[in-house]
Design an enzyme around this catalytic site. Sequence first.
Site, PDB file in Angstrom:
ATOM      1  N   GLU A 189       0.842  -1.194   0.000  1.00  0.00           N
ATOM      2  CA  GLU A 189       0.000   0.000   0.000  1.00  0.00           C
ATOM      3  C   GLU A 189       0.884   1.254   0.000  1.00  0.00           C
ATOM      4  O   GLU A 189       1.746   1.406   0.853  1.00  0.00           O
ATOM      5  CB  GLU A 189      -0.858  -0.051   1.267  1.00  0.00           C
ATOM      6  CG  GLU A 189      -1.578   1.214   1.596  1.00  0.00           C
ATOM      7  CD  GLU A 189      -2.168   1.156   3.017  1.00  0.00           C
ATOM      8  OE1 GLU A 189      -2.010   0.122   3.698  1.00  0.00           O
ATOM      9  OE2 GLU A 189      -2.764   2.156   3.432  1.00  0.00           O
ATOM     10  N   ASP A 227      -0.820  -1.145   5.931  1.00  0.00           N
ATOM     11  CA  ASP A 227      -0.588  -0.556   7.246  1.00  0.00           C
ATOM     12  C   ASP A 227      -1.384  -1.277   8.330  1.00  0.00           C
ATOM     13  O   ASP A 227      -2.445  -1.835   8.066  1.00  0.00           O
ATOM     14  CB  ASP A 227      -1.009   0.922   7.245  1.00  0.00           C
ATOM     15  CG  ASP A 227      -0.023   1.778   6.463  1.00  0.00           C
ATOM     16  OD1 ASP A 227       1.115   1.307   6.270  1.00  0.00           O
ATOM     17  OD2 ASP A 227      -0.397   2.887   6.050  1.00  0.00           O
ATOM     18  N   ASP A 263      -3.357  -0.263  10.430  1.00  0.00           N
ATOM     19  CA  ASP A 263      -4.412   0.606  10.963  1.00  0.00           C
ATOM     20  C   ASP A 263      -5.730   0.327  10.241  1.00  0.00           C
ATOM     21  O   ASP A 263      -5.835  -0.606   9.446  1.00  0.00           O
ATOM     22  CB  ASP A 263      -4.012   2.086  10.827  1.00  0.00           C
ATOM     23  CG  ASP A 263      -3.857   2.491   9.351  1.00  0.00           C
ATOM     24  OD1 ASP A 263      -4.124   1.651   8.474  1.00  0.00           O
ATOM     25  OD2 ASP A 263      -3.457   3.647   9.112  1.00  0.00           O
ATOM     26  N   ASP A 312      -7.405   1.959   7.919  1.00  0.00           N
ATOM     27  CA  ASP A 312      -7.411   2.077   6.459  1.00  0.00           C
ATOM     28  C   ASP A 312      -6.691   0.897   5.814  1.00  0.00           C
ATOM     29  O   ASP A 312      -7.118   0.396   4.775  1.00  0.00           O
ATOM     30  CB  ASP A 312      -6.767   3.400   6.028  1.00  0.00           C
ATOM     31  CG  ASP A 312      -7.663   4.583   6.390  1.00  0.00           C
ATOM     32  OD1 ASP A 312      -8.898   4.378   6.438  1.00  0.00           O
ATOM     33  OD2 ASP A 312      -7.137   5.675   6.641  1.00  0.00           O
TER      34      ASP A 312
END
Length: 648
Positions: free
Chosen positions: A438, A511, A513, A515
């Site tokens: 990403e 990531d 997190d 998102d």
Amino acid sequence: MSDEQKETKEQRASEYDASQIQVLKGLDAVRKRPGMYIGSTSAQGLHHLVWEIVDNGIDEALAGFCDEINVEVNPDNSITVRDNGRGIPVDIQEQTGKPALETVFTVLHAGGKFGGGGYKVSGGLHGVGASVVNALSTELDVQVARQGKRYYMDFDHGHVKTAMKVIDENIPEEEHGTTVHFKPDPAIFRETTIYNIQTLTNRLRELAFLNKGLKITIEDKRDENSEREDFHYEGGLRHYVDFLNEDKQTLFEPPIYVEGEENGIAVEVSLQYTDSYRSEMLTFTNNIHTYEGGTHETGFKMALTRVINDYGHKAGVLKSNETLTGEDVREGLTAVVSIKHPDPQFEGQTKTKLGNSDARSATDHVFAATFNRFLLEHPDEARQIIEKGQLASKARVAAKRAREVTRKKSGLEISNLPGKLADNTSKDPSISELFIVEGDSAGGSAKQGRSRLTQAILPIRGKILNVEKATLDRVLANEEIRSLFTALGTGFGEEFDVEKCNYHKLIIMTDADVDGAHIRILLLTLIYRFMRPMIEKGYVYIAQPPLYQVRQGKFVKYIESDEELERVLNSLQPSPKPVIQRYKGLGEMDAEQLWETTMDPANRHLLRVQLDDAEQANEIFPMLMGTKVGPRRDFIESNAKFVENLDL
Ligand code: TSJ
């Protein structure tokens, strides 16, 4: 209970023959190599213990003696399962001089060997019996209510602690059933002994759909605020199809339902059409989800295509030279096929493909006869189904033409790799890995830090297309997706061939997190919809970047979870003060750090994606794509880790 039922009950009791119980292996063997018996000692194995026990209750229900099963997760993560069946037999067996009840919990494979006749789920695909659960539990106790008495017995690490005794001499004759309570051994389940209520709930709901009339309840006693959930579907698979189509627009109501039997094989099918372009088909044999399909699925598909074409031609809705393909008639189809077979043969990569050829003809014949009658009796619905197939047929032809043009124009071929791809130098797929990364900056670090021989990097930017409702040609119009297909070299759509895949590991690196989790779900959904064999082959993985770095002088450690952080901090001396860095994204790590923590095969910790995880992502997808942001975030955070842990 009717006289007739009493008679079968006594008959069965006398037929019950302890000598059939075979001693196969000792419980110590189970404790030494638990993976051999329950697949793994990860969270999956932990949940497997519940299925082993519940399956016994399901068998009792299939035999017609039980209509309710209750499951409770206790505050200490022990499990209680109760059914209202006949109660496990307690008579002393000639062979062993011990009560049958004891044998069930101490002798491997004892469960499936008596009773005789009918279908069994315990002792099926994974069915290894209650003794395995006992061997892998620190404590297990069982109560049996049977013929006016209540019995009790308990065990310690699989060994008898309290021999069977009567604890109530005089209970109502109508009260009968079995209650098993067990606590999984943390020395075996070293990764986790914490039950996931969602995993338990999903499967128990599925079991209720698959066994109509059976009431299954689940209660999480760890959570004061949670309420018991009851699953009870008199309509069985019909309700399953309704459930699958909850958020979709259907063509007609209610779903079509077919039930019958041929050569001792019970067949149940329910189906419904939606306005979607996709088809969703679930198949089961003896309550086991046959992910890889098999003969029952083939029989169903063949009958569906044949009956629709025959009807269409006879009714004059289809021209005589117009034939719909299987794919055409399955567009927008939601179907559940469930058969019960006395001797199922499971094949395939994950042993979830049915091999019995008699299941093909049974499913075909049972379904075809009733479905044909349905079409004759419901001409409006029949016309809608056929018109939908005709549209699909046109779209298919158009898409093929468009694809050929696209391919020529953009050179969508393996020889023409996307510019963003940093390929690895080896041409051996078995050692080649493709990282989907990403963001461009993380992509840059990954390109620098990788092992060039084996690791290829494909950076993707931002959110990829939501493929929920998209047709293949729209999906292929998306740049990011096209570069992925091109890099893999598999082709797409009807031409997709997993054998051509250039990499035997496809590693999603996003990531740690919300998102990142979202992008991961989008990618998993894409893979599930359009590259499913990649998951079946076990080629799809998720990388786990660290959340923190802890530094104290020369000591440096990367940390994957908050719990681990606490543990490490507690183990450090008070001075000098440790420095904690929190990584918000992959982009914050330099090339060397990314290699060390997340890409280096010697250190990294990959998660392998399983088909049911991907399927879960698929099922929750409409919710994720909805407009309510609150529940969506909650969901992603609590379910971000929906894959089995694999140390590689
Ligand atoms: F409840 C439960 F799910 F926890 C559970 C139920 C767990 C276990 C290990 C077994 C059972 C269970 C077993 N429920 N019902 C039975 N039935 C028998 O074992 C049984 C009873 C009577 C006869 C007979 O022929 O009379 C035969 C069998 C197999």
